[in-house]
Write an enzyme that holds these catalytic residues in place. Structure first.
Site, short mmCIF file in Angstrom:
data_model
loop_
_atom_site.label_atom_id
_atom_site.label_comp_id
_atom_site.label_asym_id
_atom_site.label_seq_id
_atom_site.Cartn_x
_atom_site.Cartn_y
_atom_site.Cartn_z
N ARG A 85 -0.38 5.79 -2.34
CA ARG A 85 -0.04 4.56 -3.06
C ARG A 85 0.89 4.77 -4.25
NH1 ARG A 85 -5.70 1.90 -3.96
NH2 ARG A 85 -4.69 -0.11 -3.95
N GLN B 200 4.93 1.06 -1.78
CA GLN B 200 4.22 -0.06 -2.42
C GLN B 200 4.23 -1.34 -1.59
OE1 GLN B 200 5.40 -0.21 -6.56
NE2 GLN B 200 4.35 1.72 -6.95
N ASP C 102 1.30 -1.50 0.99
CA ASP C 102 -0.03 -1.20 0.46
C ASP C 102 -1.04 -2.32 0.79
OD1 ASP C 102 -2.24 -0.54 -1.02
OD2 ASP C 102 -1.15 -0.10 -2.86
N SER D 206 -3.96 -2.92 -1.74
CA SER D 206 -3.61 -3.75 -2.91
C SER D 206 -3.43 -5.20 -2.52
CB SER D 206 -2.32 -3.24 -3.56
OG SER D 206 -2.57 -2.04 -4.22
N TYR E 292 -7.12 7.47 -9.31
CA TYR E 292 -8.34 7.09 -8.59
C TYR E 292 -9.59 7.47 -9.36
CZ TYR E 292 -6.17 5.31 -4.48
OH TYR E 292 -5.48 4.52 -3.63
P1 NAD Z 1 -10.65 0.86 -5.80
O1 NAD Z 1 -10.71 -0.38 -4.97
O2 NAD Z 1 -10.63 2.19 -5.11
O3 NAD Z 1 -11.84 0.87 -6.86
C1 NAD Z 1 -11.99 -0.19 -7.77
C2 NAD Z 1 -12.19 0.33 -9.16
O4 NAD Z 1 -13.52 0.83 -9.29
C3 NAD Z 1 -11.27 1.47 -9.57
O5 NAD Z 1 -10.53 1.08 -10.69
C4 NAD Z 1 -12.24 2.61 -9.88
O6 NAD Z 1 -11.80 3.43 -10.95
C5 NAD Z 1 -13.50 1.86 -10.24
N1 NAD Z 1 -14.72 2.67 -10.16
C6 NAD Z 1 -15.10 3.52 -9.17
N2 NAD Z 1 -16.27 4.08 -9.46
C7 NAD Z 1 -16.67 3.58 -10.66
C8 NAD Z 1 -17.81 3.77 -11.50
N3 NAD Z 1 -18.77 4.63 -11.15
N4 NAD Z 1 -17.88 3.10 -12.65
C9 NAD Z 1 -16.89 2.24 -13.00
N5 NAD Z 1 -15.79 2.01 -12.28
C10 NAD Z 1 -15.68 2.67 -11.11
O7 NAD Z 1 -9.42 0.74 -6.77
P2 NAD Z 1 -7.97 0.21 -6.43
O8 NAD Z 1 -7.83 -1.19 -6.77
O9 NAD Z 1 -7.64 0.62 -5.04
O10 NAD Z 1 -7.12 1.05 -7.47
C11 NAD Z 1 -7.35 2.45 -7.61
C12 NAD Z 1 -6.24 3.04 -8.45
O11 NAD Z 1 -5.04 3.06 -7.72
C13 NAD Z 1 -5.97 2.31 -9.75
O12 NAD Z 1 -5.64 3.28 -10.72
C14 NAD Z 1 -4.76 1.51 -9.44
O13 NAD Z 1 -3.99 1.19 -10.58
C15 NAD Z 1 -4.03 2.51 -8.56
N6 NAD Z 1 -3.02 1.88 -7.73
C16 NAD Z 1 -1.77 2.38 -7.80
C17 NAD Z 1 -0.78 1.81 -7.05
C18 NAD Z 1 0.60 2.34 -7.15
O14 NAD Z 1 0.83 3.28 -7.86
N7 NAD Z 1 1.49 1.77 -6.44
C19 NAD Z 1 -1.07 0.76 -6.19
C20 NAD Z 1 -2.37 0.30 -6.13
C21 NAD Z 1 -3.35 0.86 -6.91
#
Ligand code: NAD
Length: 376
Positions: free
Chosen positions: A121, A127, A130, A133, A232
Site C-alpha cells: 500500500r 494507491q 487499494d 482503503s 501497520y
Molecule cells: P487496519 O484496517 O489494518 O487496522 C485499523 C487500525 O487499527 C490501524 O490503524 C491499526 O493501527 C489499529 N490497531 C490495530 N491493533 C490495535 C490495537 N491493539 N489497539 C489500537 N489500535 C489498533 O488499518 P488500515 O486502515 O488498513 O491502515 C493501516 C495503515 O496503513 C495506516 O497507517 C494507514 O495510514 C496506512 N495506509 C497507507 C496507505 C498508503 O500509504 N497508500 C494506504 C492505506 C493505508
C-alpha cells in the site's frame, strides 16, 4: 482476452467486481466482457447497463466462466465455482489469503490467483488499486450511520424549548482508513469524538478531524517499533496492553457509541473491550464491532447478530459493511480492479503476467499449479 464477471455466491455478498464504467474501458482496450445475468442487480446495476457498455450477458455461472481468460471477483472463488473456471485462467479478487482453505484447489486448477488485499500500500502507483482503503473508507462512514440508527438518542447537541439535548459521546478504537472516516462522519453529525490507535502518528490525524486523542503511554522501545512497521499495527507489549485497557475502560464506559476497527493484517483482531467494561455502559449505548469477521475487538460480539446485554447495551456484529453501500462500494472496487488488471498487459497490449513486477509479485497467491503464499 475474455473477461468474465460471475455473480457473487457467498451469502450476503451484494457487490459486483465490474461496473459499466470499467466494462467500457476493458472493451476499449481490446477485450470482450461476459457478465452473468443479474450479477450487478444487488449493487443497483441492471443487466441492460452492462449491455449498453458493450458486454454480453450469459445465463449462468458456467456460461460466464467457461470461456473467460480473466475472472473478476469480489470474494474468492468457492470450490464449485473453481470447477467452472477454465484451467489456467487468471482470477482477481479479495481472497482472504491467510484464512482461505481453498488455495490448493485453485492451484490444482492452475489458476493464477491475485489477492488484492496483499497490495503493497505504500507504493504510490498502487494507491488506485487499494481495495482495503476504498472499502474501509465507505465502511467507516456507514458504521456511524448504522450505529446512529440503533441509538435511541441524538448525535448533535440541540437547544430546544423542551430542554437541551446533549451531544453523543463517540469513541473510535483503531484509526486507520475506516476509523478516520468514522471520526469525520461522527463529527459531521455533531458528536463529541475520542479515538485511539497503537500507532502514535494517528494522534495528529485524529486531532485534525476535531477528535480528542486518547493517549496510551508508550516506552521509547515501543515508539521505535511503532515507526518500524511501515504504518501497520504491531504486537504491543504486556505493559502497553494493560495501560490501554485502563484508558479504554474509562473512555468506553462513559461512551454512548463505540466503533471498533482495530485489525492486524494476517492475524486475528485484538480484543480491546472487555465484557466488564461493556457492563459499565449506560442503557441505550451502542457498540459496533467492525472487526467482528476477524474475531472481533469486543468481548461478546457475534458476527451477523445484535447482542442485547443485560444492562441494555446493543453490540452490533454487522459483517460486510461495504456491502450495505453496494453500489458505491462496487464502483470503487471495480476501478481498483481495473487499475490492477491493466498492469497484466504489456506495452504491445498482450496479456503477460510479470512476476518481477513488485505489485503482481505481492498479490500472486497461486500460479501455474503452485501455492505461493507463505503463511505468516
Ligand atoms: P487496519 O484496517 O489494518 O487496522 C485499523 C487500525 O487499527 C490501524 O490503524 C491499526 O493501527 C489499529 N490497531 C490495530 N491493533 C490495535 C490495537 N491493539 N489497539 C489500537 N489500535 C489498533 O488499518 P488500515 O486502515 O488498513 O491502515 C493501516 C495503515 O496503513 C495506516 O497507517 C494507514 O495510514 C496506512 N495506509 C497507507 C496507505 C498508503 O500509504 N497508500 C494506504 C492505506 C493505508
Amino acid at each position: 482476452m475474455q473477461i468474465g464477471i460471475p455473480a457473487e455466491i457467498v451469502a450476503g455478498e451484494t457487490r459486483v467486481a465490474a461496473t459499466p464504467e470499467t466494462v467500457k474501458k476493458f472493451i476499449a482496450a481490446g477485450n470482450t466482457v461476459v457478465v452473468q445475468a443479474g450479477a450487478g442487480v444487488k449493487a443497483s446495476v441492471p443487466d441492460a447497463d452492462y449491455v449498453a457498455a458493450g458486454a454480453t450477458i450469459a445465463a449462468d455461472a458456467a456460461a460466464t466462466l467457461a470461456g473467460s481468460d480473466i475472472v473478476l471477483k469480489v470474494r474468492s472463488p468457492q470450490p464449485e465455482e473453481v470447477a467452472l473456471i477454465k484451467e489456467g485462467a487468471t482470477v482477481v479478487g479479495m481472497f482472504d489469503p491467510y484464512r482461505n482453505p481453498n488455495l490448493d484447489i485453485y492451484a490444482g486448477r492452475k489458476l493464477n490467483s491475485f489477492a488484492m488485499e496483499l497490495l503493497p500500500r505504500t507504493l504510490s502507483r498502487a494507491q488506485n488499486m487499494d481495495v482495503l482503503s476504498s472499502q474501509a473508507n465507505l465502511a467507516g462512514y456507514k458504521s456511524v450511520l448504522l450505529a446512529a440508527c440503533e441509538y435511541q438518542r441524538m448525535f448533535p447537541m440541540l437547544m430546544t424549548a423542551a430542554g437541551t439535548v446533549k451531544p453523543a459521546r463517540v469513541v473510535i478504537m483503531g484509526v486507520g482508513v475506516a476509523g478516520l472516516q468514522a471520526i469525520a462522519t461522527a463529527k459531521r453529525l455533531g458528536a463529541v469524538v475520542e479515538a485511539t490507535d497503537l500507532r502514535p502518528t494517528a494522534k495528529e490525524q485524529v486531532e485534525s478531524l476535531g477528535g480528542k486523542w486518547l493517549d496510551v503511554p508508550m516506552s521509547d522501545e515501543e515508539k521505535a517499533k511503532a515507526l518500524g512497521t511501515g504504518g501497520y499495527a504491531w504486537i504491543p507489549s504486556e505493559q502497553y496492553v494493560k495501560d490501554q485497557a485502563v484508558i479504554v475502560d474509562k473512555a468506553v464506559s462513559n461512551a454512548d457509541i463505540v466503533i471498533t476497527t482495530a485489525l492486524i493484517p494476517g492475524r486475528n483482531a485484538p480484543r480491546l473491550i472487555k465484557a466488564e467494561t461493556v457492563a459499565k455502559m449506560r442503557a441505550g449505548s451502542v457498540i459496533l464491532d467492525m472487526a467482528v469477521e476477524s474475531g472481533g475487538n469486543v468481548e461478546g460480539s457475534v458476527c451477523g447478530e445484535t447482542v442485547n446485554t443485560a444492562n441494555g447495551v446493543k453490540i452490533l456484529g454487522i459483517p460486510n459493511i461495504p456491502g450495505t453501500v453496494a453500489a458505491e462500494a462496487s464502483a470503487l472496487y471495480a476501478r481498483n480492479l481495473l487499475n490492477f488488471v491493466v498492469t497484466l498487459f504489456d506495452q504491445s497490449g498482450a496479456f503477460a503476467i510479470n512476476r518481477d513486477d513488485e505489485i503482481q509479485k505481492a498479490l500472486l497467491v497461486t500460479f501455474g499449479g503452485d501455492v505461493l503464499l507463505q503463511k505468516k
